[in-house]
Design an enzyme around this catalytic site. Structure first.
Site, PDB file in Angstrom:
ATOM      1  N   THR A 102       1.926   1.707   6.410  1.00 24.44           N
ATOM      2  CA  THR A 102       3.154   1.218   7.056  1.00 24.44           C
ATOM      3  C   THR A 102       4.258   2.271   6.960  1.00 24.44           C
ATOM      4  OG1 THR A 102       2.501  -1.018   6.508  1.00 24.44           O
ATOM      5  CG2 THR A 102       4.803  -0.702   7.097  1.00 24.44           C
TER       6      THR A 102
ATOM      7  N   ASN B 133       6.049  -1.425  -1.131  1.00 32.31           N
ATOM      8  CA  ASN B 133       4.980  -0.669  -0.484  1.00 32.31           C
ATOM      9  C   ASN B 133       5.521   0.185   0.668  1.00 32.31           C
ATOM     10  OD1 ASN B 133       3.132  -0.427   1.886  1.00 32.31           O
ATOM     11  ND2 ASN B 133       1.611  -0.999   0.360  1.00 32.31           N
TER      12      ASN B 133
ATOM     13  N   SER C 295      -4.989  -1.514   9.435  1.00 27.97           N
ATOM     14  CA  SER C 295      -5.750  -2.751   9.219  1.00 27.97           C
ATOM     15  C   SER C 295      -6.834  -2.884  10.301  1.00 27.97           C
ATOM     16  CB  SER C 295      -4.831  -3.966   9.291  1.00 27.97           C
ATOM     17  OG  SER C 295      -4.284  -4.234   8.025  1.00 27.97           O
TER      18      SER C 295
ATOM     19  N   ASP D 146       1.392  -8.710   2.638  1.00 22.60           N
ATOM     20  CA  ASP D 146       2.789  -8.607   3.074  1.00 22.60           C
ATOM     21  C   ASP D 146       3.635  -8.632   1.789  1.00 22.60           C
ATOM     22  OD1 ASP D 146       4.575  -8.641   5.579  1.00 22.60           O
ATOM     23  OD2 ASP D 146       5.443 -10.258   4.430  1.00 22.60           O
TER      24      ASP D 146
ATOM     25  N   LYS E  95      -3.899 -11.734  13.937  1.00 20.61           N
ATOM     26  CA  LYS E  95      -3.823 -10.821  12.789  1.00 20.61           C
ATOM     27  C   LYS E  95      -2.429 -10.878  12.193  1.00 20.61           C
ATOM     28  CE  LYS E  95      -5.615  -7.189  10.559  1.00 20.61           C
ATOM     29  NZ  LYS E  95      -5.258  -7.885   9.321  1.00 20.61           N
TER      30      LYS E  95
ATOM     31  N   LYS F 164       0.560 -15.129  10.952  1.00 15.14           N
ATOM     32  CA  LYS F 164       1.193 -14.843   9.660  1.00 15.14           C
ATOM     33  C   LYS F 164       0.910 -16.001   8.726  1.00 15.14           C
ATOM     34  CE  LYS F 164       3.662 -11.479   7.895  1.00 15.14           C
ATOM     35  NZ  LYS F 164       3.639 -10.061   8.257  1.00 15.14           N
TER      36      LYS F 164
ATOM     37  N   LYS G 141       3.888  -6.882  18.187  1.00 18.99           N
ATOM     38  CA  LYS G 141       3.553  -5.597  17.556  1.00 18.99           C
ATOM     39  C   LYS G 141       2.145  -5.148  17.961  1.00 18.99           C
ATOM     40  CE  LYS G 141       4.797  -5.599  13.366  1.00 18.99           C
ATOM     41  NZ  LYS G 141       4.796  -5.921  11.927  1.00 18.99           N
TER      42      LYS G 141
HETATM   43  P1  NAD Z   1       6.740  -5.266  -1.158  1.00 19.75           P
HETATM   44  O1  NAD Z   1       6.582  -6.577  -1.800  1.00 19.75           O
HETATM   45  O2  NAD Z   1       5.811  -4.171  -1.526  1.00 19.75           O
HETATM   46  O3  NAD Z   1       8.234  -4.728  -1.389  1.00 19.75           O
HETATM   47  C1  NAD Z   1       9.376  -5.468  -1.089  1.00 19.75           C
HETATM   48  C2  NAD Z   1      10.565  -4.709  -1.641  1.00 19.75           C
HETATM   49  O4  NAD Z   1      11.774  -5.355  -1.242  1.00 19.75           O
HETATM   50  C3  NAD Z   1      10.592  -4.665  -3.164  1.00 19.75           C
HETATM   51  O5  NAD Z   1      11.079  -3.406  -3.578  1.00 19.75           O
HETATM   52  C4  NAD Z   1      11.614  -5.747  -3.530  1.00 19.75           C
HETATM   53  O6  NAD Z   1      12.222  -5.516  -4.779  1.00 19.75           O
HETATM   54  C5  NAD Z   1      12.581  -5.569  -2.383  1.00 19.75           C
HETATM   55  N1  NAD Z   1      13.412  -6.732  -2.141  1.00 19.75           N
HETATM   56  C6  NAD Z   1      13.091  -8.048  -2.199  1.00 19.75           C
HETATM   57  N2  NAD Z   1      14.158  -8.802  -1.927  1.00 19.75           N
HETATM   58  C7  NAD Z   1      15.169  -7.946  -1.646  1.00 19.75           C
HETATM   59  C8  NAD Z   1      16.526  -8.104  -1.276  1.00 19.75           C
HETATM   60  N3  NAD Z   1      17.067  -9.313  -1.139  1.00 19.75           N
HETATM   61  N4  NAD Z   1      17.273  -6.992  -1.068  1.00 19.75           N
HETATM   62  C9  NAD Z   1      16.720  -5.764  -1.216  1.00 19.75           C
HETATM   63  N5  NAD Z   1      15.456  -5.553  -1.564  1.00 19.75           N
HETATM   64  C10 NAD Z   1      14.687  -6.628  -1.777  1.00 19.75           C
HETATM   65  O7  NAD Z   1       6.730  -5.546   0.409  1.00 19.75           O
HETATM   66  P2  NAD Z   1       6.350  -4.569   1.587  1.00 19.75           P
HETATM   67  O8  NAD Z   1       4.913  -4.771   1.908  1.00 19.75           O
HETATM   68  O9  NAD Z   1       6.884  -3.189   1.314  1.00 19.75           O
HETATM   69  O10 NAD Z   1       7.168  -5.249   2.781  1.00 19.75           O
HETATM   70  C11 NAD Z   1       8.532  -4.925   3.035  1.00 19.75           C
HETATM   71  C12 NAD Z   1       8.842  -5.254   4.484  1.00 19.75           C
HETATM   72  O11 NAD Z   1       7.966  -4.519   5.327  1.00 19.75           O
HETATM   73  C13 NAD Z   1       8.636  -6.729   4.854  1.00 19.75           C
HETATM   74  O12 NAD Z   1       9.573  -7.099   5.834  1.00 19.75           O
HETATM   75  C14 NAD Z   1       7.256  -6.744   5.459  1.00 19.75           C
HETATM   76  O13 NAD Z   1       7.055  -7.832   6.336  1.00 19.75           O
HETATM   77  C15 NAD Z   1       7.286  -5.408   6.183  1.00 19.75           C
HETATM   78  N6  NAD Z   1       5.955  -4.894   6.496  1.00 19.75           N
HETATM   79  C16 NAD Z   1       5.064  -4.613   5.519  1.00 19.75           C
HETATM   80  C17 NAD Z   1       3.805  -4.145   5.883  1.00 19.75           C
HETATM   81  C18 NAD Z   1       2.767  -3.769   4.857  1.00 19.75           C
HETATM   82  O14 NAD Z   1       1.722  -3.271   5.264  1.00 19.75           O
HETATM   83  N7  NAD Z   1       3.015  -3.941   3.586  1.00 19.75           N
HETATM   84  C19 NAD Z   1       3.474  -3.962   7.222  1.00 19.75           C
HETATM   85  C20 NAD Z   1       4.421  -4.240   8.186  1.00 19.75           C
HETATM   86  C21 NAD Z   1       5.670  -4.702   7.810  1.00 19.75           C
END
Ligand code: NAD
Length: 442
Positions: free
Chosen positions: A188, A219, A356, A144, A68, A104, A92
């Site tokens: 998340t 997100n 999920s 992601d 997953k 992934k 995780k």
């Molecule tokens: P997203 O695409 O919704 O948001 C990413 C955010 O990071 C945006 O605001 C973007 O502008 C910002 N960003 C991108 N590059 C950047 C930088 N260099 N410096 C600062 N900000 C920057 O993504 P998300 O789903 O919120 O994921 C964010 C993190 O959380 C990732 O590491 C992802 O792997 C992790 N994550 C997400 C989920 C999920 O369910 N969405 C679950 C577990 C972990």
């Protein structure tokens, strides 16, 4: 050997393996991904030209169940990044006891340069390329960075076309109308909020006394920033890829979010009905945000943000890793030395994969849950695992149980190592129950 993201990630495994009840065979097995697929995705662009994109899908380990993990669209996506993200997913899922292994996927591109039609063709083309290695009992993708419910919907639809039958359980994070779960889009950030609240309650901390900086307002970051604001924390800084905003008085997070959604711009604002006016604030870089003098720092963007180069400048007292891998192993040691309490990604952001899992269960049973049922289960499960890891770290650090199984010496362990020990115990048991050297020696 050059330090890759995966070798950096594996250092956490080696550290925890010294304390976990796991065989050397199982530790060795977990250093390598089970399967790594690299694909080319040809896409007809709107202007008639052809562009070929590179994509990946890595299945790291499936000992505890089908693999997953999310799909990322980003210019920095590489095989190394996808492998390390799949490694983290494995730990995780085990840390929070989901019946899944880790995986992934990703495509190397800047999605902001593509039209919606191009993005749809790319998403469907990616599924055509990896269809043989995904499935509800094999490998289940999810969103992601820079992917969302709309993209998951296209991907599920494409997989269903290939299979000749509707197959919602192949992908999670879908639109609710296509079998998505209520509460998945906020899971998340919400899960991370429960972890933070559980930990800070143990330390008798009062939200009103605590300042917070959040890097990344997507997100995950925007949801936790909103929940912290509502709970009375003073969120003084937030940022996106273009930079951040800081206000000593604290930001009105719902207003900042409303403005960003409407204007695609990050500003400190105060809104009355439909009118938002900009209030006094400083514009800061992402690097400056990380070193602010705040109580709580929440990296919620990308990996490798806190490294050996800037770890010494971090002033926060607590770090909650909402992003995957935002702190390198070298930085860990420096932060520990400085007495900063760090709570790791494999627990803090596990709410996403937890819901999920709920979505996958609902798709397979055909019985859909209310938002309250989803949120109640999320809160109780993630709080329980946080408590367990907390007690495990206390037990190790306060008693003779902390001795390393190899050297016998007693060393304090970080909360990250405790979370890895917790995950490794479950992974090790499952790996060893498949048959190990011990079966044949005795
Ligand atoms: P997203 O695409 O919704 O948001 C990413 C955010 O990071 C945006 O605001 C973007 O502008 C910002 N960003 C991108 N590059 C950047 C930088 N260099 N410096 C600062 N900000 C920057 O993504 P998300 O789903 O919120 O994921 C964010 C993190 O959380 C990732 O590491 C992802 O792997 C992790 N994550 C997400 C989920 C999920 O369910 N969405 C679950 C577990 C972990």
């Amino acid at each position: 050997m050059p330090t890759t993201l995966l070798t950096d990630a594996s250092r956490r495994l080696e550290k925890a393996a010294r304390y976990a009840p796991i065989s050397d065979d199982a530790t060795e097995r977990l250093k390598f991904p089970k399967a790594s697929l690299k694909v080319a995705i040809p896409v007809r662009m709107d202007n008639g030209s052809l562009r070929v994109f590179e994509g990946y899908r890595v299945r790291y380990d499936d000992t505890r169940g089908p693999t997953k993990g999310g799909i990322r669209f980003h210019p920095n996506v590489s095989l190394d990044e996808v492998q390390s993200l799949a490694f983290w997913m494995t730990f995780k899922c085990a840390a929070v006891n989901l019946p899944f292994g880790g995986a992934k996927g990703g495509i190397t591109l800047n999605p902001k340069e593509l039209s919606k039609f191009e993005l749809e063709r790319l998403s469907r083309g990616y599924i055509d390329a990896i269809a043989q290695s995904i499935g509800p009992d094999l490998d289940i993708p999810a969103p992601d960075v820079y992917t969302n419910a709309m993209i998951m919907g296209w991907m599920m639809d494409q997989y269903s076309i290939i299979q000749g039958k509707r197959s919602p359980a192949v992908i999670t994070g879908k639109p609710v109308s296509m079998g998505g779960s209520l509460g998945r889009n906020t899971a998340t950030g919400t899960g991370a909020f429960h972890v933070l609240q559980t930990i800070l309650a143990k330390e008798n901390k009062n939200p009103e006394d605590l300042t917070v900086a959040v890097q990344g307002f997507g997100n995950a970051g925007s949801v936790i920033a909103n929940l912290l604001f509502q709970a009375g924390y003073k969120v003084v800084a937030v940022s996106d890829s273009k930079g951040g905003i800081y206000s000593e008085q604290g930001l009105n997070i719902p207003d900042v979010q409303k403005f960003k959604e409407e204007q695609h711009e990050m500003q400190a604002v105060y809104c009355q009905d439909t009118v938002c006016s900009i209030v006094e604030h400083d514009n800061i870089t992402n690097e400056e945000l990380l070193t602010l003098d705040v109580d709580i720092l929440i990296p919620a963007a990308l990996e490798n943000q806190i490294t050996a180069e800037n770890a010494d400048s971090i002033k926060a007292k607590y770090i909650f890793e909402v992003a995957n891998g935002p702190v390198t192993a070298d930085a860990d040691a420096i932060l520990e030395e400085k007495g900063i309490s760090l709570f790791p990604d494999i627990l803090v952001n596990a709410g996403g994969v937890m819901v999920s899992h709920f979505e996958w269960v609902q798709n397979r049973s055909g019985l859909y849950w209310t938002l309250k049922e989803v949120n109640d289960r999320l809160r109780s499960r993630i709080t329980e695992e946080t408590e367990t890891i907390w007690h495990l770290s206390q037990k190790h650090n306060n008693s003779e149980h902390g001795a390393s199984k190899h050297s016998g010496s007693k060393q304090k362990i970080s909360f990250r190592t405790a979370a890895y020990i917790h995950a490794l115990s479950r992974l090790g048991e499952a790996l060893d129950d498949r048959g190990t050297r011990a079966y044949y020696n005795s």
